[in-house]
Enzyme design. Structure first.
Site, PDB file in Angstrom:
ATOM      1  N   ASP A 101      -7.833   7.432   2.188  1.00 44.37           N
ATOM      2  CA  ASP A 101      -7.374   7.829   0.849  1.00 44.37           C
ATOM      3  C   ASP A 101      -8.563   8.056  -0.081  1.00 44.37           C
ATOM      4  O   ASP A 101      -8.586   9.018  -0.855  1.00 44.37           O
ATOM      5  CB  ASP A 101      -6.467   6.749   0.247  1.00 44.37           C
ATOM      6  CG  ASP A 101      -5.212   6.513   1.068  1.00 44.37           C
ATOM      7  OD1 ASP A 101      -4.747   7.474   1.714  1.00 44.37           O
ATOM      8  OD2 ASP A 101      -4.710   5.381   1.074  1.00 44.37           O
ATOM      9  N   HIS A 157       0.830  -1.207   0.000  1.00 44.78           N
ATOM     10  CA  HIS A 157       0.000   0.000   0.000  1.00 44.78           C
ATOM     11  C   HIS A 157       0.869   1.263   0.000  1.00 44.78           C
ATOM     12  O   HIS A 157       0.678   2.163  -0.827  1.00 44.78           O
ATOM     13  CB  HIS A 157      -0.913  -0.018   1.225  1.00 44.78           C
ATOM     14  CG  HIS A 157      -1.911   1.086   1.264  1.00 44.78           C
ATOM     15  ND1 HIS A 157      -3.224   0.927   0.882  1.00 44.78           N
ATOM     16  CD2 HIS A 157      -1.789   2.399   1.631  1.00 44.78           C
ATOM     17  CE1 HIS A 157      -3.863   2.074   1.010  1.00 44.78           C
ATOM     18  NE2 HIS A 157      -3.011   2.993   1.460  1.00 44.78           N
ATOM     19  N   GLU A 158       1.830   1.331   0.922  1.00 42.30           N
ATOM     20  CA  GLU A 158       2.671   2.523   1.018  1.00 42.30           C
ATOM     21  C   GLU A 158       3.614   2.651  -0.179  1.00 42.30           C
ATOM     22  O   GLU A 158       3.909   3.767  -0.621  1.00 42.30           O
ATOM     23  CB  GLU A 158       3.469   2.516   2.332  1.00 42.30           C
ATOM     24  CG  GLU A 158       2.619   2.474   3.592  1.00 42.30           C
ATOM     25  CD  GLU A 158       1.548   3.544   3.634  1.00 42.30           C
ATOM     26  OE1 GLU A 158       1.750   4.644   3.072  1.00 42.30           O
ATOM     27  OE2 GLU A 158       0.480   3.288   4.227  1.00 42.30           O
ATOM     28  N   HIS A 200       1.694   4.411  -2.930  1.00 42.47           N
ATOM     29  CA  HIS A 200       1.669   5.873  -2.755  1.00 42.47           C
ATOM     30  C   HIS A 200       3.009   6.502  -3.147  1.00 42.47           C
ATOM     31  O   HIS A 200       3.063   7.495  -3.877  1.00 42.47           O
ATOM     32  CB  HIS A 200       1.385   6.231  -1.292  1.00 42.47           C
ATOM     33  CG  HIS A 200      -0.030   6.033  -0.865  1.00 42.47           C
ATOM     34  ND1 HIS A 200      -1.099   6.581  -1.535  1.00 42.47           N
ATOM     35  CD2 HIS A 200      -0.558   5.358   0.191  1.00 42.47           C
ATOM     36  CE1 HIS A 200      -2.226   6.252  -0.916  1.00 42.47           C
ATOM     37  NE2 HIS A 200      -1.920   5.510   0.131  1.00 42.47           N
TER      38      HIS A 200
END
Length: 314
Positions: free
Chosen positions: A208, A130-131, A134
């Site tokens: 988000d 997930h990170e 981003h």
């Protein structure tokens, strides 16, 4: 007779209080900009200047802290000082406030205390994916957003499983290209999960999605950044509560077009993030691997992963 009053909620003041003659001057204090934050940090750092490490850049900290008030910045330095004291007791070292102390203090102020609850290897990998989504999309779109990727972490704090921290561009206005690029960056974590798990996404992207939706709604309803051929050159106030037909200020047909435009813009952000992640998949997998190993990557170390050569596994 001199009367002085202060409030951080001017919208709730009685109008009679603000009539001409009641208060001769009304002075509004905005939150400090980057230069203001740097000056405030320098002011509070004087008390502990002798023990701040030489590699600590107050200018970088100022860039990391848009939206911080003077008291929040004071609290940041105080937290870093407390962390350095605790680490001295633990490690028996001379008390110096290091860059790591400031990073931990910043995360504590923003995201809360570190959460040491046990997680499975699968959950940890999901957080890293997930990170990394981003960070990679954010880096690819830096020329459009003006936001420079600074940190990616999968250390749990509060209710978050990790976070990605850019050095924000603090321009007073945003262009349509900037808004669309930022939407894609916020969508990057969700899209990374979507790609890696064949659509089996988690609940971790809720905040988000809220940001992406808010941007799209503002683009259409407030900023005239939707399709002007369909919507015309106007704003659309968002109806509150239960309303009767016609009270929204526009017809049901126009409301459907507004919803379609919001859907188009959010879908566009998702598609852009997906295109970047698919094109840069080897670098994405490398970043995930490094996050699983180090848990937190900052500054030049992150830039090397995002821009340098990817090691070939033997």
């Amino acid at each position: 007779v001199l009367v002085i009053g202060a409030t951080n909620r001017p919208e709730i003041l009685d109008e009679a209080l603000l009539r001409p003659g009641r208060f001769t001057r009304q002075i509004a204090f905005d939150l400090p900009d980057k230069e203001g934050r740097k000056a405030i940090l320098e002011l509070h750092a004087r008390k502990v200047k002798k023990i701040i490490a030489e590699d600590v850049s107050l200018e970088t900290i100022a860039r990391e802290t848009p939206g911080f008030s003077g008291d929040s910045l004071r609290n940041l330095i105080n937290e870093a000082n407390i962390l350095s004291i605790r680490r001295k007791r633990k490690n028996g070292e001379r008390r110096i406030i290091t860059k790591d102390d400031f990073e931990c203090a910043f995360e504590r102020v923003i995201y809360g205390l570190e959460n040491n609850s046990r997680i499975t290897d699968e959950e940890k990998k999901l957080f890293a994916e997930h990170e990394a989504g981003h960070a990679l999309v954010g880096h690819a779109l830096e020329s459009k957003t003006g936001d420079r990727m600074h940190k990616a972490s999968i250390v749990q704090r509060g209710r978050t499983g990790g976070h990605t921290q850019p050095l924000w561009n603090e321009s007073k206005v945003l262009t349509k290209d900037q808004v669309e690029a930022r939407m894609a960056v916020f969508a990057g974590g969700f899209v990374a999960e979507e790609i890696e798990h064949n659509g089996n996404v988690s609940t971790g992207a809720s905040s988000d999605l809220e940001k992406v939706t808010s941007f799209a709604e503002n683009m259409v309803r407030k900023w005239a950044m939707g399709d002007l051929e369909k919507l015309g050159f106007r704003t659309f106030d968002k109806p509150a509560g239960n309303i009767l037909p016609g009270e929204a200020g526009y017809s049901p047909d126009t409301g459907r077009i507004v919803d379609e435009e919001i859907k188009r813009l959010t879908s566009q952000a998702r598609e852009l993030a997906g295109k970047i992640l698919i094109e840069k998949r080897p670098r994405f997998l490398y970043l995930v691997e490094r996050l699983l190993e180090k848990e937190s990557i900052t500054g030049d170390d992150l830039r090397k992963i995002l821009e340098g050569e990817i090691p070939v596994k033997k």
